[in-house]
Scaffold this motif. Structure first.
Motif, PDB file in Angstrom:
ATOM      1  N   THR A  22       0.729  -1.281  -0.076  1.00 47.37           N
ATOM      2  CA  THR A  22      -0.212   0.004   0.144  1.00 47.37           C
ATOM      3  C   THR A  22       0.840   1.096   0.139  1.00 47.37           C
ATOM      4  N   LEU A  23       0.690   2.220  -0.865  1.00 44.89           N
ATOM      5  CA  LEU A  23       1.376   3.416  -0.966  1.00 44.89           C
ATOM      6  C   LEU A  23       0.589   4.678  -0.233  1.00 44.89           C
ATOM      7  N   VAL A  38      -1.884   9.447   4.444  1.00 45.25           N
ATOM      8  CA  VAL A  38      -0.947   9.007   4.919  1.00 45.25           C
ATOM      9  C   VAL A  38      -0.129   8.477   3.565  1.00 45.25           C
ATOM     10  N   VAL A  39       1.122   8.763   3.188  1.00 44.38           N
ATOM     11  CA  VAL A  39       1.758   8.367   2.148  1.00 44.38           C
ATOM     12  C   VAL A  39       3.296   8.108   2.170  1.00 44.38           C
ATOM     13  N   ARG A  40       3.319   6.819   1.431  1.00 42.47           N
ATOM     14  CA  ARG A  40       4.807   6.162   1.495  1.00 42.47           C
ATOM     15  C   ARG A  40       5.520   6.813   0.622  1.00 42.47           C
ATOM     16  N   VAL A  41       6.630   7.214   1.169  1.00 42.20           N
ATOM     17  CA  VAL A  41       7.643   7.969   0.148  1.00 42.20           C
ATOM     18  C   VAL A  41       8.505   6.897  -0.417  1.00 42.20           C
ATOM     19  N   LEU A  42       8.409   6.828  -1.762  1.00 42.45           N
ATOM     20  CA  LEU A  42       9.258   5.779  -2.469  1.00 42.45           C
ATOM     21  C   LEU A  42      10.735   6.253  -2.517  1.00 42.45           C
ATOM     22  N   GLY A  43      11.615   5.682  -2.188  1.00 46.35           N
ATOM     23  CA  GLY A  43      12.919   5.710  -2.196  1.00 46.35           C
ATOM     24  C   GLY A  43      13.489   5.717  -3.785  1.00 46.35           C
ATOM     25  N   PRO A  44      14.997   5.713  -3.764  1.00 43.48           N
ATOM     26  CA  PRO A  44      15.382   5.694  -5.200  1.00 43.48           C
ATOM     27  C   PRO A  44      15.006   4.005  -5.649  1.00 43.48           C
ATOM     28  N   GLY A  73      14.215   6.044   8.729  1.00 47.99           N
ATOM     29  CA  GLY A  73      13.114   5.756   9.739  1.00 47.99           C
ATOM     30  C   GLY A  73      11.989   6.644   9.510  1.00 47.99           C
ATOM     31  N   ALA A  74      11.761   7.446   8.372  1.00 48.88           N
ATOM     32  CA  ALA A  74      10.578   8.214   8.293  1.00 48.88           C
ATOM     33  C   ALA A  74      10.129   8.247   6.695  1.00 48.88           C
ATOM     34  N   GLY A  75       9.762   7.061   6.514  1.00 46.31           N
ATOM     35  CA  GLY A  75       9.532   6.667   5.180  1.00 46.31           C
ATOM     36  C   GLY A  75       7.677   6.895   4.846  1.00 46.31           C
ATOM     37  N   TRP A  76       7.062   7.580   5.931  1.00 50.55           N
ATOM     38  CA  TRP A  76       5.575   7.685   5.719  1.00 50.55           C
ATOM     39  C   TRP A  76       5.302   9.118   6.202  1.00 50.55           C
ATOM     40  N   ALA A  89       7.881   6.186  10.818  1.00 46.41           N
ATOM     41  CA  ALA A  89       8.688   5.069  10.183  1.00 46.41           C
ATOM     42  C   ALA A  89       7.631   4.084   9.907  1.00 46.41           C
ATOM     43  N   LEU A  90       6.329   4.203  10.478  1.00 46.73           N
ATOM     44  CA  LEU A  90       5.305   3.138  10.082  1.00 46.73           C
ATOM     45  C   LEU A  90       4.084   4.066   9.847  1.00 46.73           C
ATOM     46  N   PRO A  91       3.151   3.340   9.097  1.00 39.58           N
ATOM     47  CA  PRO A  91       1.888   4.006   8.705  1.00 39.58           C
ATOM     48  C   PRO A  91       0.905   4.522   9.917  1.00 39.58           C
ATOM     49  N   LEU A  92       0.912   3.367  10.854  1.00 44.23           N
ATOM     50  CA  LEU A  92      -0.085   3.628  11.919  1.00 44.23           C
ATOM     51  C   LEU A  92       0.624   4.820  12.738  1.00 44.23           C
ATOM     52  N   GLN A  93       1.810   5.151  12.759  1.00 44.46           N
ATOM     53  CA  GLN A  93       2.302   6.367  13.472  1.00 44.46           C
ATOM     54  C   GLN A  93       1.958   7.833  12.818  1.00 44.46           C
ATOM     55  N   ALA A  94       2.083   7.466  11.638  1.00 43.02           N
ATOM     56  CA  ALA A  94       1.581   8.622  10.529  1.00 43.02           C
ATOM     57  C   ALA A  94       0.053   9.066  10.848  1.00 43.02           C
ATOM     58  N   VAL A  95      -0.565   7.818  10.726  1.00 41.37           N
ATOM     59  CA  VAL A  95      -1.942   8.203  11.068  1.00 41.37           C
ATOM     60  C   VAL A  95      -2.266   8.803  12.353  1.00 41.37           C
ATOM     61  N   ARG A  96      -1.683   8.240  13.494  1.00 40.00           N
ATOM     62  CA  ARG A  96      -1.862   9.073  14.663  1.00 40.00           C
ATOM     63  C   ARG A  96      -1.352  10.340  14.806  1.00 40.00           C
TER      64      ARG A  96
END
Length: 108
Positions: A22-23, A38-44, A73-76, A89-96
């Motif tokens: 899930t992105l 909440v959006v995943r940052v796609l790395g290189p 540790g901050a990909g979201w 670092a995790l989607p749930l942390q970004a949700v909160r």
């Protein structure tokens, strides 16, 4: 006062074969309107020993997706409206984090 809980649903999913990640998660209010994301940052993109920080999205390479290296540790990203309000670092942390920002906005 409790932290407002949005109704979260999957948004964009990584294209490709196999296990797709899930992105994006979309947070909707009780009326069904999208309030936060909440959006995943796609790395290189890494292929062999090469690292690509820009990836062509069409055959002619007219549309290019930039892929920065997310901080360790901050990909979201937590977004409310069109504004980034935090990283996690995790989607749930970004949700909160997004829900906490909404709570703070209600208090004002």
């Amino acid at each position: 006062m409790h932290t407002p809980r949005l109704h979260w649903m999957r948004g964009r999913i990584e294209a490709g074969p196999g296990d797709r990640r899930t992105l994006e998660w979309i947070g909707c209010d009780d009326a069904g309107e999208a309030i936060a994301r909440v959006v995943r940052v796609l790395g290189p993109l890494i292929e062999g020993w090469r690292e690509y920080r820009a990836v062509a999205r069409d055959a002619e390479a007219r549309v290019v997706e930039l892929r920065p290296i997310p901080p360790e540790g901050a990909g979201w990203l937590a977004c409310v409206g069109g504004k980034v309000v935090g990283r996690a670092a995790l989607p749930l942390q970004a949700v909160r984090r997004a829900e906490a920002v909404l709570l703070d906005a209600r208090k004002e």
